[in-house]
Scaffold this motif. Structure first.
Motif, short mmCIF file in Angstrom:
data_model
loop_
_atom_site.label_atom_id
_atom_site.label_comp_id
_atom_site.label_asym_id
_atom_site.label_seq_id
_atom_site.Cartn_x
_atom_site.Cartn_y
_atom_site.Cartn_z
N LEU A 103 -29.88 29.02 -13.65
CA LEU A 103 -29.42 29.26 -12.28
C LEU A 103 -29.07 27.93 -11.64
CD1 LEU A 103 -32.06 31.84 -11.03
CD2 LEU A 103 -29.83 32.29 -12.06
N SER A 104 -28.10 27.97 -10.73
CA SER A 104 -27.75 26.74 -10.02
C SER A 104 -28.88 26.38 -9.06
CB SER A 104 -26.44 26.90 -9.26
OG SER A 104 -26.62 27.74 -8.14
N HIS A 105 -28.97 25.11 -8.75
CA HIS A 105 -30.03 24.64 -7.86
C HIS A 105 -29.91 25.29 -6.48
CE1 HIS A 105 -32.99 21.99 -6.15
NE2 HIS A 105 -32.13 21.64 -5.20
N GLU A 106 -28.71 25.41 -5.96
CA GLU A 106 -28.48 26.00 -4.64
C GLU A 106 -28.89 27.47 -4.62
OE1 GLU A 106 -25.96 24.39 -6.32
OE2 GLU A 106 -26.11 22.48 -5.25
N PHE A 107 -28.57 28.18 -5.70
CA PHE A 107 -28.90 29.59 -5.78
C PHE A 107 -30.42 29.78 -5.87
CE2 PHE A 107 -29.19 33.60 -8.35
CZ PHE A 107 -28.78 34.44 -7.33
N GLU A 108 -31.07 28.96 -6.66
CA GLU A 108 -32.53 29.03 -6.76
C GLU A 108 -33.17 28.70 -5.42
OE1 GLU A 108 -36.22 27.20 -9.36
OE2 GLU A 108 -34.21 26.45 -9.71
N GLU A 109 -32.64 27.70 -4.72
CA GLU A 109 -33.16 27.35 -3.40
C GLU A 109 -32.98 28.50 -2.41
OE1 GLU A 109 -34.94 24.70 -2.21
OE2 GLU A 109 -35.11 24.27 -4.34
N TYR A 110 -31.85 29.20 -2.49
CA TYR A 110 -31.63 30.36 -1.63
C TYR A 110 -32.72 31.41 -1.85
CZ TYR A 110 -29.87 34.98 -0.38
OH TYR A 110 -29.77 36.26 0.11
N ILE A 111 -32.99 31.73 -3.10
CA ILE A 111 -34.01 32.74 -3.40
C ILE A 111 -35.38 32.24 -2.95
CG2 ILE A 111 -35.21 33.97 -5.26
CD1 ILE A 111 -32.52 34.10 -6.73
#
Length: 182
Positions: A37-45
């Motif tokens: 997963l991209s870092h931004e996507f993981e941070e969103y979750i």
């Protein structure tokens, strides 16, 4: 003002050919279902799950813009659940190390107290206060050494279990499809 924690958290995801690339690491050449997963996507979750408590229900809400975009939903969800499964295993290992370390220090302190109360009176046959002073000093040292493990085992284990529980919910959360077909 009262801070109310949610009973249900929805993680909204849009799946289409452009958005799917944003959800994954752009440098990973693997098929979608095996990608990181991209870092931004993981941070969103992680931001969305932050207010979760133990009883909070977590659901993924996926929106597809066309019939062709539905092909990306299964690999995306597989990648998300695989990602959080590996994080859950790491958190469980961290919790086991936390318990092992604290129990080891706690029992080492208890062993020092026990052994000092058995052997010091045998070694020092003095009727004066030397034996009492040495035993008291060792008792104080042992209790100071055991204070942090006792504190951790009584009060700080809950954070670990909450993290494991929340991540487990992310791996087992149901997927609800909301279609926005054009």
């Amino acid at each position: 003002m009262k801070n109310i924690l949610p009973e249900k958290i929805d993680i909204f995801l849009t799946v289409n050919a452009q958005a799917i690339e944003e959800h994954f690491n752009k440098n990973d050449p693997s098929p979608y279902y095996k990608r990181q997963l991209s870092h931004e996507f993981e941070e969103y979750i992680n931001r969305v799950k932050t207010p979760a408590r133990r009883a909070t229900i977590i659901e993924y809400k996926i929106t597809c813009n066309s019939e062709d975009d539905k092909q990306y939903t299964e690999p995306l969800m597989y990648a998300i659940k695989r990602h959080f499964s590996s994080i859950m295993l790491a958190k469980q290992g961290e919790f086991e190390r936390f318990k092992r370390r604290n129990y080891t220090v706690l029992f080492a302190g208890l062993a020092i107290i026990l052994l000092s109360h058995i052997f010091i009176p045998m070694l020092i046959k003095d009727e004066g206060g030397v034996e009492s002073a040495i035993l008291t000093g060792i008792d104080i040292f042992s209790w100071v050494m055991m204070w942090q493990p006792i504190d951790n085992l009584l009060f700080h284990w809950n954070k670990h279990l909450k993290d494991i529980n929340t991540i487990k919910k992310l791996t087992e959360a149901p997927v609800i499809y909301t279609e926005n077909l054009q």
